[in-house]
Design an enzyme around this catalytic site. Sequence first.
Site, PDB file in Angstrom:
ATOM      1  NE  ARG A  53       1.296  27.317 -12.516  1.00 29.82           N
ATOM      2  CZ  ARG A  53       2.725  26.424 -11.987  1.00 29.82           C
ATOM      3  NH1 ARG A  53       2.021  25.520 -11.110  1.00 29.82           N
ATOM      4  NH2 ARG A  53       3.458  26.752 -11.664  1.00 29.82           N
ATOM      5  NE  ARG A  81       9.533  22.700  -6.930  1.00 33.06           N
ATOM      6  CZ  ARG A  81       9.133  23.492  -7.639  1.00 33.06           C
ATOM      7  NH1 ARG A  81       7.174  23.064  -7.948  1.00 33.06           N
ATOM      8  NH2 ARG A  81       8.999  23.569  -9.092  1.00 33.06           N
ATOM      9  CE  LYS A 140       5.851  24.918 -17.054  1.00 38.88           C
ATOM     10  NZ  LYS A 140       6.060  24.529 -16.164  1.00 38.88           N
ATOM     11  CG  ASN A 141      10.060  23.826 -17.400  1.00 42.30           C
ATOM     12  OD1 ASN A 141       8.753  24.570 -16.939  1.00 42.30           O
ATOM     13  ND2 ASN A 141       9.486  22.793 -16.545  1.00 42.30           N
ATOM     14  CG  ASP A 195       8.900  18.111 -15.113  1.00 46.94           C
ATOM     15  OD1 ASP A 195       9.454  19.171 -15.224  1.00 46.94           O
ATOM     16  OD2 ASP A 195       8.105  18.145 -13.123  1.00 46.94           O
ATOM     17  CB  CYS A 208       2.729  23.407  -9.024  1.00 45.98           C
ATOM     18  SG  CYS A 208       4.474  23.012  -9.986  1.00 45.98           S
TER      19      CYS A 208
HETATM   20  C1  EPZ Z   1      12.488  22.727 -12.799  1.00 47.29           C
HETATM   21  O1  EPZ Z   1      11.736  23.045 -11.212  1.00 47.29           O
HETATM   22  C2  EPZ Z   1      11.006  22.316 -13.124  1.00 47.29           C
HETATM   23  N1  EPZ Z   1      10.113  23.652 -13.257  1.00 47.29           N
HETATM   24  C3  EPZ Z   1      10.299  21.856 -13.310  1.00 47.29           C
HETATM   25  O2  EPZ Z   1       8.802  21.743 -13.292  1.00 47.29           O
HETATM   26  C4  EPZ Z   1      11.041  20.786 -13.015  1.00 47.29           C
HETATM   27  O3  EPZ Z   1      10.524  19.192 -12.252  1.00 47.29           O
HETATM   28  C5  EPZ Z   1      12.275  20.271 -12.050  1.00 47.29           C
HETATM   29  O4  EPZ Z   1      13.079  21.585 -12.554  1.00 47.29           O
HETATM   30  C6  EPZ Z   1      13.095  19.079 -12.451  1.00 47.29           C
HETATM   31  O5  EPZ Z   1      13.329  19.041 -13.722  1.00 47.29           O
HETATM   32  C7  EPZ Z   1      10.848  25.047 -13.728  1.00 47.29           C
HETATM   33  O6  EPZ Z   1      11.699  25.202 -14.465  1.00 47.29           O
HETATM   34  C8  EPZ Z   1       9.709  26.430 -14.023  1.00 47.29           C
HETATM   35  P1  EPZ Z   1      15.176  21.958  -8.931  1.00 47.29           P
HETATM   36  P2  EPZ Z   1      13.000  23.445  -9.782  1.00 47.29           P
HETATM   37  O7  EPZ Z   1      15.369  23.164  -8.272  1.00 47.29           O
HETATM   38  O8  EPZ Z   1      14.030  24.796 -10.333  1.00 47.29           O
HETATM   39  C9  EPZ Z   1      14.678  20.820  -4.723  1.00 47.29           C
HETATM   40  C10 EPZ Z   1       6.558  21.553 -14.496  1.00 47.29           C
HETATM   41  O9  EPZ Z   1       6.130  20.875 -14.016  1.00 47.29           O
HETATM   42  N2  EPZ Z   1      15.346  21.968  -4.243  1.00 47.29           N
HETATM   43  O10 EPZ Z   1      15.488  20.684  -9.332  1.00 47.29           O
HETATM   44  O11 EPZ Z   1      12.153  24.732  -8.672  1.00 47.29           O
HETATM   45  C11 EPZ Z   1      13.446  20.699  -4.475  1.00 47.29           C
HETATM   46  O12 EPZ Z   1      12.793  21.052  -3.550  1.00 47.29           O
HETATM   47  C12 EPZ Z   1       8.127  22.335 -13.405  1.00 47.29           C
HETATM   48  O13 EPZ Z   1       6.923  22.044 -15.219  1.00 47.29           O
HETATM   49  C13 EPZ Z   1      16.269  22.118  -2.894  1.00 47.29           C
HETATM   50  O14 EPZ Z   1      15.652  21.733  -2.001  1.00 47.29           O
HETATM   51  O15 EPZ Z   1      14.120  22.624  -9.659  1.00 47.29           O
HETATM   52  C14 EPZ Z   1      13.201  19.706  -5.436  1.00 47.29           C
HETATM   53  O16 EPZ Z   1      12.530  19.058  -4.366  1.00 47.29           O
HETATM   54  C15 EPZ Z   1       7.610  21.287 -11.574  1.00 47.29           C
HETATM   55  N3  EPZ Z   1      16.481  24.112  -2.712  1.00 47.29           N
HETATM   56  C16 EPZ Z   1      13.956  18.986  -6.352  1.00 47.29           C
HETATM   57  O17 EPZ Z   1      15.451  20.472  -5.628  1.00 47.29           O
HETATM   58  C17 EPZ Z   1      16.816  24.400  -4.133  1.00 47.29           C
HETATM   59  O18 EPZ Z   1      17.460  25.766  -3.270  1.00 47.29           O
HETATM   60  C18 EPZ Z   1      14.300  19.959  -7.388  1.00 47.29           C
HETATM   61  O19 EPZ Z   1      14.858  21.359  -7.565  1.00 47.29           O
HETATM   62  C19 EPZ Z   1      16.442  24.090  -4.979  1.00 47.29           C
HETATM   63  C20 EPZ Z   1      15.879  22.800  -5.428  1.00 47.29           C
END
Ligand code: EPZ
Length: 424
Positions: free
Chosen positions: A396, A121, A22-23, A304, A116
Amino acid sequence: MDAFLVRGGGPLIGAVRVSGAKNSALKLLAAALLAPGRSVIRNVPDIADIAVMGKVLEHLGVGVDARDGVLTLDVGDEVGDETPAHLVSRLRASIVVLGPLLARRGHVRVATPGGCNLGNRAIDLHLSGLARMGAEISFGADYVEARTGGLAGADIELPYASVGATENLLMAAVTAAGTTRIGNAAREPEIVDLVAFLRRMGADVCGEGSDEIVVTGVGALRPADHTVVGDRIEAGTYAVAAALTGGTIAVDGVDPGHLRMVLSKLRAVGARVDERADGVTVSAQAGLRATDIVTLPYPGFPTDLGAQFLVLLSQAYGTSMLTENVFDARFSVLAELTRMGADISLESHHAVVRGPRTLSGAEVRATDLRAGAALVLAGLVADGEAVVHDAHHIDRGYTDFAARLRALGGDVRRVDVPVGAAVR
Ligand code: EPZ
């Protein structure tokens, strides 16, 4: 049919082939926007998030034909430059159209993301990186807007190895003027998959999978044909189901190299893990033992799979600690697991799990897709019946979750019950 009815039973035994990730697939759809023409994405999972992303692309003028896991995308010479709130509110990941549309149109307006509810986020790292590449960012009440006269390569050091920020910056950089360096880049397999697709489109990228990615902008990209990498989180979910139920499951369609830390933790609790090129077979007898887990960006333990492992640790002998470092709302599942009888206490971002504890079926609620999957797994080893409401969260990210668990011997059905009604 917005609930799963699960009855505890015996071991899960059999084989399951996981879908495309998915990701990764969600980002590949966004990347297709970068090149006019017909791109083909294969092994696309049949899940709700993909359907929503398809609608986002259609809103942008892209022809989307989905057939048996193959998405054919007809991207016009003109693509739209704004995404509607009613679609984005359902899919946070749609924020990754920001980079491609900025690159293609020089302007993009994206509704602020929903998806979600995993806590705050933010997208500040996406926006500050794009600003360094020459984008002017502005905010409305419920949207973010970016504008540029032409993106230029930049040296960007991410304060946190954000997956989404790495992806947006990658897609903005591939046709930017000059070279972009992304330091402290995310290293997830889904990033590597995205770069493989971009490279097929003609992009000049190196370093993917490491913490430093260097992109040299090219004039234009061409459409491409790509097969999505297997879903390591879906695979990990079924691997946990095998260990949890004392069964044996052959999980196919995933690279075990994408699950190193997860397989190491399954072995640590006493499961047997046999690896092969295209999958893993996981089995376990009773008597799992406690272990400690710390979630981190890849190659660390994936957040995850945290909720699913909490269920596993609730059945292990001893005291385990799971420390969550990525999402501040990952522990929303604790309240529901506790209601089923798990002994889990929260100390800051550490969940302390004492086991084994007998779980009992209850009416519980999925708060996000991974929590929902974990609650279904808990139902598989609980006494009596569990009803997991808000099953749409699970849809999802998991294709045919009930059917695949039933095929492995699990007593799992989709039902349509209002909260509190007797379940038949
Ligand atoms: C991706 O989310 C995945 N989603 C998530 O999977 C996964 O948990 C995550 O990466 C970590 O591996 C998709 O790919 C669609 P991040 P993403 O940017 O891109 C903070 C699932 O269950 N952050 O690495 O949102 C953020 O708040 C989902 O399939 C900032 O503060 O992950 C979070 O606490 C859930 N500012 C942390 O970093 C930003 O600009 C991780 O975010 C970006 C992120």
